[in-house]
Design a protein around this motif. Sequence first.
Motif, PDB file in Angstrom:
ATOM      1  N   SER A 106       0.811  -1.264  -0.015  1.00  0.00           N
ATOM      2  CA  SER A 106      -0.036   0.093  -0.014  1.00  0.00           C
ATOM      3  C   SER A 106       0.772   1.210  -0.002  1.00  0.00           C
ATOM      4  O   SER A 106       1.541   1.517   1.007  1.00  0.00           O
ATOM      5  N   LYS A 107       0.848   1.968  -1.051  1.00  0.00           N
ATOM      6  CA  LYS A 107       1.363   3.224  -1.248  1.00  0.00           C
ATOM      7  C   LYS A 107       1.068   4.255  -0.233  1.00  0.00           C
ATOM      8  O   LYS A 107       2.121   5.070   0.445  1.00  0.00           O
ATOM      9  N   ASP A 108      -0.192   4.393   0.211  1.00  0.00           N
ATOM     10  CA  ASP A 108      -0.728   4.935   1.107  1.00  0.00           C
ATOM     11  C   ASP A 108      -0.183   4.759   2.605  1.00  0.00           C
ATOM     12  O   ASP A 108       0.415   5.665   3.242  1.00  0.00           O
ATOM     13  N   GLU A 191       1.831  12.722  -6.003  1.00  0.00           N
ATOM     14  CA  GLU A 191       2.977  13.180  -5.121  1.00  0.00           C
ATOM     15  C   GLU A 191       3.930  14.221  -5.904  1.00  0.00           C
ATOM     16  O   GLU A 191       3.811  14.178  -7.181  1.00  0.00           O
ATOM     17  N   GLU A 192       4.509  14.836  -5.202  1.00  0.00           N
ATOM     18  CA  GLU A 192       5.393  15.866  -5.768  1.00  0.00           C
ATOM     19  C   GLU A 192       6.424  15.115  -6.693  1.00  0.00           C
ATOM     20  O   GLU A 192       6.834  13.993  -6.214  1.00  0.00           O
ATOM     21  N   PHE A 193       7.072  15.673  -7.960  1.00  0.00           N
ATOM     22  CA  PHE A 193       7.981  14.914  -8.597  1.00  0.00           C
ATOM     23  C   PHE A 193       9.232  15.355  -7.919  1.00  0.00           C
ATOM     24  O   PHE A 193       9.595  16.798  -7.804  1.00  0.00           O
ATOM     25  N   LEU A 194      10.095  14.283  -7.726  1.00  0.00           N
ATOM     26  CA  LEU A 194      11.379  14.643  -7.321  1.00  0.00           C
ATOM     27  C   LEU A 194      12.481  14.430  -8.572  1.00  0.00           C
ATOM     28  O   LEU A 194      12.574  13.532  -9.437  1.00  0.00           O
ATOM     29  N   HIS A 195      13.272  15.462  -8.383  1.00  0.00           N
ATOM     30  CA  HIS A 195      14.414  15.584  -9.598  1.00  0.00           C
ATOM     31  C   HIS A 195      15.632  15.109  -8.749  1.00  0.00           C
ATOM     32  O   HIS A 195      15.989  15.411  -7.760  1.00  0.00           O
ATOM     33  N   ILE A 288      11.531   7.074  -2.500  1.00  0.00           N
ATOM     34  CA  ILE A 288      10.597   7.164  -3.717  1.00  0.00           C
ATOM     35  C   ILE A 288       9.604   6.043  -3.185  1.00  0.00           C
ATOM     36  O   ILE A 288       8.445   6.042  -3.354  1.00  0.00           O
ATOM     37  N   GLU A 289      10.079   4.765  -2.944  1.00  0.00           N
ATOM     38  CA  GLU A 289       9.319   3.704  -2.344  1.00  0.00           C
ATOM     39  C   GLU A 289      10.173   2.827  -1.483  1.00  0.00           C
ATOM     40  O   GLU A 289      11.289   2.461  -1.635  1.00  0.00           O
ATOM     41  N   TYR A 290       9.231   1.730  -0.892  1.00  0.00           N
ATOM     42  CA  TYR A 290       9.883   0.787  -0.257  1.00  0.00           C
ATOM     43  C   TYR A 290       9.291  -0.422  -1.040  1.00  0.00           C
ATOM     44  O   TYR A 290       8.178  -0.401  -1.474  1.00  0.00           O
TER      45      TYR A 290
END
Length: 428
Positions: A106-108, A191-195, A288-290
């Motif tokens: 679950s990304k949330d 979500e906000e885009f990460l550069h 970014i993610e797990y």
Amino acid sequence: MNVLILGSGGREHAFAWKIAQSKQLENLYIAPGNAGTAHCGTNVNIGVNDFEAIKNLVWEKDINLVLVGPEDPLVNGIHDYFLNDAILREIPVIGPKKDGAQLEGSKDFSKQFMMKHGVPTAQYATFEKNNLEEGYLFLESLKPPYVLKADGLAAGKGVLILSDLVEAKAELKNMLMDAKFGAASAKVVIEEFLHGIELSVFVLTDGQSYKILPAAKDYKRIGEGDTGLNTGGMGAVSPVPFADQAFLNKVEERVVKPTIAGLKAEGIDYRGFIFIGLMNCDGEPKVIEYNCRMGDPETEVVIPRIKSDLLDLLVGVGNQSLSGKSYELIDETACTVVLVSGGYPEEFEKGKKVQGLNLPHDSLVFHAGTKQEGDDVLSNGGRVFAITSFGRSIQQAVNKSFDSAEKIMYDGKYYRKDIGKDLMAYTD
Ligand code: AMP
Ligand code: GLY
């Protein structure tokens, strides 16, 4: 010890190859495995989500440890299934229970977890059917590109990155109202885009202590120069030259420690691998993610770089003695190049006869999607092989993999010839 590995990809072949070298191993089983894993142990034709058949196998073969490769059975609760069974409960499962697997499932949940435990990540908000309009307003408040993520597992396809606001709104509606990704998009994280530049860090934990494994960079797009559709991964390199010790120290202090402490604080007894997808934003790590498992093809570079007995570390995870263990690394660069079936990641054909496997290879040829039929090895997936080589430089390692890639033949073979190229700018 008797060990069972669940899965059938290059990751599982790399695990099987490594565990087969352990002095502690008696018998190794892989379910369902592939034509490559059959050389490391015994393949058993059981699906990774068929818990009852797995239970019978564990009982019948007197298995002492189960290593779960992919996320699906973890999110579906295989570890909980073992713990709830009077016979299986004593057998260590390497991979989290359902609660810990939510970090990927679950990304949330994972975004809430990061916010709560102070792990740096992109700003976000989560939306459901009943607040679509608020989702539109949130999108309007962001700068493009827009990042939309289906909350649940969507076979790696649930993330959309869109440059146009109108399109982003249409896709949000599609995901929430028209179930674009089925039940997985009943909730959507925006979500906000990460550069920055991406890399992955892997952690092995027994719920109390942890070991940070080598970092790796993977190549997700099908086309050279990072173009075209997303895939499961077309190659990987470890170590990552731009992730120097100072950066990795920040990752440990700001990401790994709060993650392990957060799991403990939530009462989640996590035993297994944590795959942390990171963006290096001007030297600052952001998550970014797990994922609740090792990466594929990252495993094919990370695991061969470990000199020590992997099974010994896994035993330490199972009985919570990891803090007393250490491991050594091979101080060379490992690169893996993935050979795929023509057409992948869209429609592709399987069942192509493979030749050249018996030629001398200065590489480890991990099977990713193959099956044995009589004397023949046939392609059996989009990703067919992951060819790993070592070198004193990325160039040297990757060239060995390219040589092997040329020797292996099957109809429709394709691979990226630029694996590691972007990283050469960071090395002398
Ligand atoms: P995921 O399925 O979460 O791994 O996302 C797929 C890919 O989308 C990641 O590997 C990143 O390249 C990209 N991505 C995801 N989230 C972001 C973000 N917030 N900013 C920039 N790129 C992202
Ligand atoms: N290579 C990315 C993954 O395993 O999810």
